[in-house]
Write an enzyme that holds these catalytic residues in place. Sequence first.
Site, short mmCIF file in Angstrom:
data_model
loop_
_atom_site.label_atom_id
_atom_site.label_comp_id
_atom_site.label_asym_id
_atom_site.label_seq_id
_atom_site.Cartn_x
_atom_site.Cartn_y
_atom_site.Cartn_z
N ASP A 128 0.83 -1.20 0.00
CA ASP A 128 0.00 0.00 0.00
C ASP A 128 0.87 1.26 0.00
O ASP A 128 2.03 1.23 0.41
CB ASP A 128 -0.90 0.02 1.24
N TYR A 129 0.28 2.36 -0.41
CA TYR A 129 0.94 3.67 -0.46
C TYR A 129 1.65 3.98 0.86
O TYR A 129 2.78 4.44 0.89
CB TYR A 129 -0.14 4.72 -0.76
#
Length: 238
Positions: free
Chosen positions: A101-102
Site C-alpha cells: 500500500d501507499y
Amino acid sequence: MIRLQKVIAQSGICSRRKAEQLILDGKVKVNDKVITELGFKVNSNDEIKVNNKKIKKDRLEYYVLYKPKNIISSTKDEKDRTTVIDLIKSNARLYPIGRLDYDTTGIILITNDGDFANLMMHPSNKIEKTYIVYLDGLITLEQIKKLEQGVIIDGRKTSKARAKILQKDTKYKNTKLKLIINEGRNHQVKKMIEAIGLKVKKLHRESYGIIDLKGLIPGMYRELKKSEKEQLELLAKQ
Ligand code: URA
C-alpha cells in the site's frame, strides 16, 4: 535454447499463458516463419515477432527495493506520484512483484521477468512474507489465535499464519506485532486485523521468503543475487 512462450513472456509484453495463446493463434513468427507449436525452442539469435512486431529481448533484471512511505507500487500513477519504478535507475520495462500500500514500507521485489513475477505471485505458492504491524489497541491471545487459524476476508478464509507480540504498550494502548503470512491477497494484513476488530496504524514488510532488507535504507535498492532468485523459485515450487 529456451521455449518460445518463455522468451515472449520475458520480453514483458504478456504472461506466459497469453504468449501460449498467441502462438496457438498463429500470431507468432520466428525468423519470419509462423510457429504454432508450443514446445518450439529458440536461441538468442532468433528474431521473434508477435503480431508482426519484433519483440525486444531485454536483459532480465531483478531488484530488492526498500519501499519508503508514500510511494506507489505500480509502474505509473494517474496523479503523477512517485512510483517504486521511478526509484530504480534502469531502462528496462520493470514492474513490482505484488503490491505494498501507499503508506506501507518495506521490501518489494522489482523485475522485468514476466515468468518470475507470475511464479512469485501465483496463489499456489507459499512464500512467507513477514510483516511488522503497529496496532491501535491491545491485542488479546484470543485475537492472536484467530489470526493464526485464519479469518474470513472478502468471503474467504485466510490460510494459517504465525503471529507474535513484539511489544505491548498498556499506557498508550498499542501493540507491535510480527505477522507471517504465505498469501498475497489485496490489503491482506489490514483486512485480517480489521477482521479481529483492531486497526493497523503502521505497516512494514520485513522480509519476502529468504530475502530481507539488510544493508538497505528506505528508497535504496540492490540487485537480487542469482542464488537468491533460484532459492525463491525453489520455495515457490514447493
Ligand atoms: N497487507 C496490507 O494490508 N497492505 C500491504 O501493503 C501489504 C499487505
